[in-house]
Every structure is written in structure tokens, then in C-alpha cells.
Design a protein around this motif. Structure first.
Motif, mmCIF file in Angstrom:
data_model
loop_
_atom_site.group_PDB
_atom_site.id
_atom_site.type_symbol
_atom_site.label_atom_id
_atom_site.label_comp_id
_atom_site.label_asym_id
_atom_site.label_seq_id
_atom_site.Cartn_x
_atom_site.Cartn_y
_atom_site.Cartn_z
ATOM 1 N N ARG A 1 17.427 29.477 11.419
ATOM 2 C CA ARG A 1 16.357 29.913 12.314
ATOM 3 C C ARG A 1 15.174 30.554 11.582
ATOM 4 N N ASP A 2 15.358 30.860 10.292
ATOM 5 C CA ASP A 2 14.295 31.534 9.527
ATOM 6 C C ASP A 2 14.296 30.994 8.104
ATOM 7 N N TRP B 1 14.967 36.921 6.349
ATOM 8 C CA TRP B 1 16.170 37.391 7.043
ATOM 9 C C TRP B 1 17.072 38.182 6.093
ATOM 10 N N VAL C 1 15.776 40.402 15.992
ATOM 11 C CA VAL C 1 15.109 40.158 17.275
ATOM 12 C C VAL C 1 13.656 40.627 17.213
ATOM 13 N N ARG C 2 13.448 41.812 16.711
ATOM 14 C CA ARG C 2 12.097 42.388 16.732
ATOM 15 C C ARG C 2 11.169 41.812 15.668
ATOM 16 N N HIS C 3 11.690 41.555 14.481
ATOM 17 C CA HIS C 3 10.807 41.189 13.372
ATOM 18 C C HIS C 3 10.889 39.726 12.952
ATOM 19 N N ARG D 1 11.774 37.488 15.445
ATOM 20 C CA ARG D 1 11.581 36.864 16.761
ATOM 21 C C ARG D 1 12.709 35.912 17.149
ATOM 22 N N LEU E 1 16.213 35.200 19.388
ATOM 23 C CA LEU E 1 16.646 35.552 20.742
ATOM 24 C C LEU E 1 17.901 36.414 20.707
ATOM 25 N N GLU E 2 17.797 37.606 21.283
ATOM 26 C CA GLU E 2 18.903 38.561 21.260
ATOM 27 C C GLU E 2 20.160 38.004 21.930
#
Length: 144
Positions: free
Chosen positions: A22-23, A79, A113-115, A117, A119-120
Motif C-alpha cells: 500500500r506504500d 512505512w 492511518v494519519r500519515h 493515509r 484505511l483504519e
């Protein structure tokens, strides 16, 4: 294998399967301190850890962190930097650490989640499916 080693291995496998795809960003060493400072300030914290080069003899270590320093190679996926920041937030200046326990994973989840982005709900569900405990209310240990 100790219980801590098993928890770390389970978390690393989860990261490889869920987080890394995802990153795919890669942050050059010269930009790491600015990113650390940004995340630290965004979390309402003061006195961020200093970024310094990972020693050459650390061949099997991707990066490592304490409350006061993050050691990193010439470039690092963002990450992994968030992973190390979660270690810095769950460690004290005296060297006490939460390891890869529920407080660490909870803070790491929050940072992703915050940095990053992510999905929690999806991350939390995948952690539960992998049997990795996390504390969704975790806070940096030095805040009391």
C-alpha cells in the motif's frame, strides 16, 4: 524463539503482506529528518528523535529507533520510518521499550492511518485476522 521474537515475526509478516504493497514510497536519507520532525509535530510532540546513519556493520537491520534517535540507511520506505517512529514513541530516554506489543502496534496503526493515509478499518481487520493484538488508545509512553 521468545514470545517477543514471535510477535515481531508475525508483525513483520503482516507488514510485508498488508502495509508494504500500500506504500511504495522511498524517502532519501537527506529528507528523513524533515519527515520525522513533521510527523512528531503533527502528533503534538516536542523534541523529535534525531536521524543518523545506520552503522555499516548493521547488515541485517533495515532501521532502528530509540526515543532519542532513528538510525536509517541511504533511503527508507516511509512505512518503515513510521514503524521506527512508533518505536520512538513507545520508548523512553532511559531505554525502556514496548517492543512490538499492543501499545506499539496501536501507535503504528495510528501513524499509518494519519500519515500514510491507509484505511483504519482494513488495517485493524487484517491485524485481528493475523492474531496481532493492538491498543487503539495507545499514546506515546513519555506523555504519561
Amino acid at each position: 524463539m521468545s514470545r517477543a521474537d514471535a510477535a515481531a515475526r508475525r508483525l513483520y509478516a503482516w507488514e510485508d503482506r498488508v502495509v508494504a504493497p500500500r506504500d511504495t514510497s522511498l524517502v532519501p536519507f537527506a529528507q528523513l529528518q524533515a519527515l520525522v520532525d513533521h510527523v512528531w509535530a503533527a502528533e503534538g510532540l516536542r523534541f523529535p528523535p534525531r536521524v543518523r546513519p545506520l552503522p555499516r556493520q548493521a547488515r541485517r537491520t533495515v532501521a532502528r529507533a530509540t526515543r532519542l534517535a532513528i538510525e536509517a540507511p541511504s533511503a527508507l520506505p516511509s512505512w518503515i520510518l513510521l514503524h521506527e517512529l512508533a518505536h520512538a514513541m513507545t520508548s523512553t530516554a532511559e531505554g525502556e521499550s514496548a517492543g512490538h506489543g499492543p501499545a506499539f502496534v496501536g501507535l503504528y496503526l495510528h501513524l499509518l492511518v494519519r500519515h500514510a493515509r491507509m484505511l483504519e478499518e482494513a488495517l485493524a481487520a487484517s491485524l485481528r485476522a493475523a492474531g496481532i493484538p493492538f491498543d487503539p488508545a495507545a499514546r506515546p509512553v513519555f506523555l504519561g
